[in-house]
Motif scaffolding. Structure first.
Motif, PDB file in Angstrom:
ATOM      1  N   PHE A  86     132.854  55.571  35.085  1.00  0.00           N
ATOM      2  CA  PHE A  86     133.092  54.834  33.866  1.00  0.00           C
ATOM      3  C   PHE A  86     134.566  54.765  33.540  1.00  0.00           C
ATOM      4  N   LEU A 119     134.671  48.064  40.283  1.00  0.00           N
ATOM      5  CA  LEU A 119     134.260  49.387  40.723  1.00  0.00           C
ATOM      6  C   LEU A 119     134.124  49.434  42.235  1.00  0.00           C
ATOM      7  N   SER A 156     129.337  39.162  34.027  1.00  0.00           N
ATOM      8  CA  SER A 156     130.659  38.518  33.884  1.00  0.00           C
ATOM      9  C   SER A 156     131.776  39.357  34.456  1.00  0.00           C
ATOM     10  N   SER A 157     132.404  40.208  33.689  1.00  0.00           N
ATOM     11  CA  SER A 157     133.584  40.844  34.251  1.00  0.00           C
ATOM     12  C   SER A 157     133.253  41.988  35.195  1.00  0.00           C
ATOM     13  N   LEU A 158     132.004  42.312  35.299  1.00  0.00           N
ATOM     14  CA  LEU A 158     131.680  43.424  36.190  1.00  0.00           C
ATOM     15  C   LEU A 158     130.645  42.968  37.194  1.00  0.00           C
ATOM     16  N   TRP A 177     137.020  51.561  33.240  1.00  0.00           N
ATOM     17  CA  TRP A 177     137.710  51.306  31.983  1.00  0.00           C
ATOM     18  C   TRP A 177     139.190  51.088  32.229  1.00  0.00           C
ATOM     19  N   TYR A 229     139.593  47.740  33.752  1.00  0.00           N
ATOM     20  CA  TYR A 229     139.135  46.654  32.886  1.00  0.00           C
ATOM     21  C   TYR A 229     140.162  46.335  31.825  1.00  0.00           C
TER      22      TYR A 229
END
Lengths: 492, 101, 651
Positions: free
Chosen positions: C191, C205, C76-78, C195, C198
């Motif tokens: 990460f 990324l 989904s969001s990534l 974050w 996000y």
């Protein structure tokens, strides 16, 4: 004359198909055992019956309409939906693979193939029951049906000291956990006056509206149930049995335990938690959080110092239970991640143990890292296959394990549990060390005395295909994610 | 005085706890098996008591099933103990510590 | 053929080569496997060249072409796509990787001609190139991470190609640990960047995406620390692992256990440059964290110094080159750390030429001397191996930083940036200069001891020394040519200006690095002069000590302190230079290589963390005492804990 009305119709039968196939196969194996006199005939035929059963189960499961809503069967005792079909296919595959890869190793560990097959298929029928159990009684029966044969299997190796000890430990601790589970079920029943998951969920929904606080007795019951289920999945702190039992049991049995039992227990756990408990409650999340974190740490740290490959994989399995639990956050999307992770893990670990069985140390079982040393030189194909499985367990791209971890960690982050996801990432990168140690030993150490010459090409071929599948999933994980998501998102 | 469900529950809890203590502390494997049976029966009693409380049969049905399973479990457990005894000559659980680490 | 297709081909051709050799190698035989691998590399290079040519046809602002193979993972969001982006920076990298890689493959045909495992070797080599290309062409951090891990794995396979127990065991352990630590930090940095984006709803990324959202990253914080600083630092620590900087460099010297072409490819031209590439790729992030940039520059400078000092005393031809690599990588980080991204990349390119050549030449020497790698036992090889001699000379000339070869131009550029850039300082420049002296010195020391003077090996061995076959010397010649004229890629500002010639690399990379290059300062000529002087000083010093005085490094177990040698050796009196600089520095080198490197760093870095980890593991596993009741206690204890938690929570 009273007309006998069975609460089953044709639709139900299709839904029950996989379960029935395996049950009948189990009975078939028992029959074979009684029919044939000669040991090899018994072994061969029971093996064939087992494989046929697995095939039929997989076939039935894939006939299921994945988009269709679930249906309750037998008055709500079972629930057949896309989730159970997903796991049916997985379990059938695991059964088939377990039988195939274990075939040649059974003689080496002095286990009679007919007995192994019979008990294995029985255990798998319990697993099939577990993934569709929709009330607590069925769940308990399924867990016992799954576990009892495995207790026996662990000690089946003739003359093995460690085997019998492993069987005892598994039995004692398993029964303890089952009894705790049962008492928990009693408490839950007592409070909700119902055994079915949907009824329990209904109680929770109303209870929160009325009193705002859940009954302490109920909570205690749920906690105890969590203990019992967590035991089977080998989550910390209920994991102490795993290293000993995995090491002591003969490797074919360990294969079954690590892949099949784990997968079924995870599925049952998810179904229970999602169907009955409504995981979105705050304090439950904290509990799962603690279990996940503890498992990841205990598993990874414990695995570092291991020199026995089976023990190493056992500790790693504990860590993987932690990663699996991460997928429980961010429902409903996370449930897909959970299921996918379970599937990927079960396949990878089956491959690893299967490959371990392929390597034969002078007619004995291969158990230590030194036994595997130099395998790359002697048997480059199988060593590559083993490497793929180990890399998948370690979560190194481009294997399936990496993709599965990715989805699970992404789910946790999206739910806001960044710290836990971070812990997961760190521990898995750190933990890759012990997997790589085995890989390095295989490729760079002086060869030990491994033969592996007795293996028929079939086992090697099957494992090779499995390794390719793992790589394929790693590069193209979309379809598996889609299936897992489809299967699991409707649970909540 | 007529025993109320709560009394049964207390007894079942006691049975269960006794069972747990037995599993944790007794060193004789057979006694551990008995303790496990105690636990299972404690749970059974709880089921029956709750079943009575709710005026349902569900709990009692469960109880019957559990008894069957317990019997099977006991049989397997005894078989394992016997096997171990044949090999090691002991039924003490603290002498089966080959697997460790 | 479309640009996207070309980009995909560049990456996939080596993979195909690896697969063909890996799966079917036994079928088509050892000879063919080598040719196949080389052909694949040539094809990949051709595609890379066409792709870059095609890229140059686009306007500078739009020079970024992404080739998406498929969507790798979609949570989904990534979303992570298997996509490769060709822009000026990655264009340079792929040309170096495929070009130099091709030459090394050809060289390997000769070097590994008698090795039974060459099918496997070529397969691994192709696989390595594939992962390296994935790393540099990756359009997002996860794809780069895939390449990052992949090159690490392949390097284990290639280093351990000839299994020699003791050397490989320690090398393996060190390589593991440092790479694991580095990778953990890389993941942590990745990460944190995700974050940050996000949180604001646009989690990504992809490099393009991250750069577009840099305002989000600028504002985010991790606790009290700005997120940009945190991420930049974590990524840099990851880079130190891959690129062998302090403190994670310890694996590289031991990795010399593998075949020499492997060292040339992995440890000179490609894998170790991944860290530099990553910092350059994330230059916009580093611009937001000046503190980290300064750290990068300082670590680069210190590493350059430290490694050069050790190189002064080393006696194994490959170890000298290994420390030299570490040192030159330090220069690259010094360059990017002060904001001279073009300078850093330029040095990366020239380093690939001359260091690759040096390693291949060393391989030729080792091959010709039948396995001997100790320079104390060489000497006088000049006439026996003329091609190797001349090409090695060119390379040494270049790395020493003597004009007009490539090394001089790129190193001078870095020193110029170190002095003049707003992020630079006099101290950094001085460190670079001192390291330059030492570089010239130890390289010419190596050269002299190996090729010049009287032979020091036994007569029988010396008679057997022979020049390497053409398949090995032709790549040497090509690389020598590149090392000689490579400087033309980016002439120093003053010269380019005066001759009205373009600064090719600077102009080419301008779209990628929006930072204004340090304007032409008036001290450019002075600095250039200084660079030349120090290079000359080092060179002459080495020639003096090792050629004129015919000094030979003593055996390891002879511990001679500086005063004793001074007293013993009569020539010191008239060469104050010797006393003041050469001898103490060599003694320092010995000291650093001995007590510091071996005892302190090795112990602390390579042995302590595993010891701690094992101790922890032992503690945890000691709970598993085998007693089933103990396990039951833990299980029940867990149950009680859960119950207690729930009850207390309810209060």
């Amino acid at each position: 004359m009273l007309p006998i009305v069975l609460p089953v119709d044709t639709g139900d039968l299709t839904a029950l198909g996989p379960l029935l196939a395996v049950l009948i196969a189990a009975l078939g194996v028992l029959t074979v055992d009684m029919t044939f006199e000669r040991e090899e005939a018994r072994g061969r035929w029971s093996f064939i019956v087992g494989l046929v059963g697995a095939g039929l189960a997989a076939g039935c499961a894939s006939l299921w309409q994945w988009e269709a809503p679930g249906r309750a069967i037998l008055g709500g005792a079972l629930y057949a939906d896309a989730f159970s079909s997903f796991f049916d296919v997985l379990l059938a595959t695991l059964l088939g693979l377990t039988l195939v890869v274990s075939w040649y190793c059974l003689d080496r560990v002095k286990v009679k193939p007919a007995e192994f097959t019979g008990l294995a298929v029985l255990s798998f029928s319990g697993m099939f029951l577990m993934v569709r159990a929709a009330d607590m009684l069925t769940l308990f029966l399924a867990i016992e049906l799954m576990s009892l044969p495995v207790y026996v299997l662990a000690g089946l190796s003739a003359g093995s000291k460690t085997g019998r000890e492993a069987a005892l430990k598994y039995f004692v601790l398993g029964s303890l956990a089952s009894a705790i589970l049962l008492y928990g079920m009693a408490l839950v029943y007592g409070v909700t006056a119902s055994l079915g998951y949907t009824d329990i969920a209904g109680y929770l929904a109303t209870a929160s509206r009325e009193s705002g606080v859940e009954n302490p007795l109920f909570l205690a019951g749920l906690a105890l149930m969590l203990v019992g289920l967590g035991f089977k999945v080998a989550a910390a702190p209920f994991h102490m049995w795993t290293p000993d039992v995995y090491e002591g049991a003969p490797t074919p049995v360990t294969t079954l335990m690590a892949s099949g039992v784990r997968a079924a227990a995870a599925a049952a756990l998810l179904r229970f938690l999602a169907g009955a408990v409504l995981l979105t409650r705050g304090h439950w999340m904290m509990l799962v959080w603690a279990l996940a974190a503890l498992s990841m740490i205990a598993g990874n740290v414990g695995a570092l110092a291991q020199t026995n490959v089976k023990r190493l994989l056992a500790y790693s399995g504990i860590a993987h239970a932690g990663y699996m639990l991460l997928g429980l956050f961010a429902l409903p999307r996370g449930a897909g991640g959970f299921s996918m992770y379970v599937a990927v893990y079960a396949l990878s670990v089956l491959g690893a143990f299967g490959a371990l069985q392929w390597f034969d140390d002078r007619g004995r079982e291969t158990v230590d890292i030194e036994d595997l040393a130099g395998a790359g030189k002697r048997h480059p194909w199988m060593a590559s296959v083993m490497t793929v499985f180990l890399l998948s367990l370690a979560g190194i791209p481009p294997t399936a394990g990496f993709a599965a971890k990715w989805f699970v960690f992404a789910a946790a982050v999206q739910a806001g549990y960044v710290g836990l996801a971070l812990l997961g990432v760190m521990t898995s990168l750190f933990g890759a060390y012990y997997y790589l140690r085995v890989v390095i030993a295989m490729w760079m150490d002086e060869p030990a005395d491994i033969s592996g010459a007795d293996q028929s090409p079939t086992t090697g071929l099957v494992l090779g295909l499995l390794a390719l599948a793992v790589l394929f999933i790693g590069c193209f994980p979309g379809w598996l994610w889609f299936l897992a998501d489809l299967a699991s998102s409707k649970l909540v | 005085m007529t025993p109320a469900p709560i009394h049964y529950l207390v007894v079942s809890a006691l049975l269960f706890t006794t069972g747990v203590v037995g599993v944790l502390t007794r060193r004789n494997m057979l006694v551990i098996l008995m303790a496990i049976e105690l636990m299972l029966n404690g749970a059974n009693l709880a089921f029956v008591a709750f079943s009575r409380m709710h005026h349902q049969l569900d709990g009692q049905v469960v109880s019957v099933f559990v008894m069957t399973v317990a019997a099977a479990e006991a049989a397997i457990g005894l078989a394992i103990v016997v096997q171990l005894f044949r090999q090691r000559g002991t039924v003490r659980v603290d002498e089966t510590t080959l697997l460790r680490g | 053929m479309g640009l996207e297709t070309l980009i995909a081909l560049v990456v996939l051709l080596p993979l195909a080569g690896a697969a063909l050799n890996g799966f079917f190698g036994q079928l088509h035989g050892k000879r063919l496997s080598g040719y196949l691998a080389c052909a694949v590399m040539a094809a990949s290079f051709a595609c890379a060249a066409s792709a870059v040519a095609g890229l140059s046809g686009l306007s500078p602002a739009s020079r970024s072409v992404t080739s998406v193979l498929y969507t790798w993972m979609d949570a989904s969001s990534l979303r992570v796509e298997m996509a490769f982006t060709l822009d000026p920076l990655s264009g340079v990298m792929i040309l170096v990787v495929t070009g130099v890689g091709f030459l090394i493959h050809v060289y390997s045909l000769g070097y590994m001609a008698h090795d039974d495992g060459r099918v496997r070797y070529f397969s691994y080599l192709n696989l390595f190139v594939f992962f390296m290309l994935v790393l540099v062409l990756g359009a997002s951090m996860p794809v780069m991470f895939l390449g990052w891990e992949g090159v690490g794995l392949c390097s284990y396979l290639l280093i351990g190609f000839w299994f020699e127990d003791a050397a490989k065991a320690t090398a393996g352990k060190k390589a593991f640990l440092t790479n694991r630590v580095g990778d953990m930090f890389f993941a942590l940095g990745m990460f944190s960047l995700f974050w940050a984006t996000y949180q604001a709803g646009s989690g990504t990324l992809a490099f393009a995406g991250l750069k577009a959202n840099k305002h989000l990253i600028e504002q985010a914080t991790v606790g009290a620390v700005p997120l940009a600083t945190f991420a930049a630092l974590c990524l840099f620590i990851g880079a130190t692992g891959k690129s062998a900087q302090i403190p994670l460099y310890v694996w590289l010297p031991d990795a010399m256990a593998g075949p020499t072409p492997v060292s040339a490819l992995i440890h000179a031209a490609t894998m170790v440059t991944a860290g530099v590439y990553m910092v350059a790729r994330m230059s916009w992030l580093y611009q937001m964290a000046p503190g980290v940039m300064e750290l990068v520059a300082w670590i680069g400078a210190l590493t350059a110094l430290f490694a050069a000092a050790i190189g002064l005393a080393a006696t194994d031809i490959k170890k000298v080159l290994a420390y030299s690599t570490i040192s030159q990588l330090g220069y690259m980080f010094l360059g990017v750390g002060v904001g001279g991204y073009v300078a850093g990349i330029f040095h990366l390119v020239t380093h690939a030429f001359f260091k690759g050549l040096l390693f291949l030449g060393a391989g030729s020497v080792i091959h010709g001397c039948h396995g001997n790698q100790d320079i104390r036992k060489m000497g006088g090889l000049k006439d026996k191996m003329p091609w190797t001699f001349w090409t090695f000379l060119v390379a040494t000339w270049a790395i020493a930083g003597l004009p007009p070869f490539a090394g001089f131009v790129s190193k001078d550029e870095i020193l110029y940036e170190a002095y003049n850039s707003p992020h630079g300082s006099l101290a950094l420049w001085l460190a670079g200069v001192v390291a330059a002296v030492m570089t010239a010195f130890y390289m010419f020391r190596l050269f002299t001891l190996t090729f010049l003077g009287a032979p020091r090996m036994g007569k029988k061995d010396f008679d057997h020394v022979h020049e390497s076959p053409a398949v090995m010397t032709v790549p040497l010649a090509v690389l020598a040519g590149l090392s000689a004229v490579g400087g033309a890629l980016n002439l120093p500002g003053g010269i380019a200006h005066a001759l009205h010639l373009p600064r090719v690399l600077s102009d080419w990379l301008a779209p990628v690095f929006p930072v204004e290059a340090t304007a032409h300062a008036s001290n450019e000529w002075a600095l250039m002069g200084a660079s030349v002087l120090v290079a000359l000083a080092g060179t002459l010093g080495a020639l003096h000590v090792y050629y004129r005085q015919k000094t030979v490094p003593v055996a390891d177990n002879a511990r001679l302190t500086v005063p004793v040698r001074m007293a013993r050796d009569k020539f010191y009196v008239d060469e104050a230079y010797d006393i003041l600089i050469v001898k103490p520095v060599r003694g320092l080198g010995r000291f650093l290589a001995g007590p510091i490197d071996k005892r302190v760093i090795d112990r602390v870095l390579a042995e302590l963390p595993p010891a701690v980890a094992y101790w922890l593991s032992a503690r945890v596993t000691s709970l598993q005492n085998g007693n089933v009741q103990a396990y039951a206690v833990v299980l029940f204890g867990g149950t009680v804990a859960i119950l207690a938690y729930l009850t207390l929570y309810l209060r």
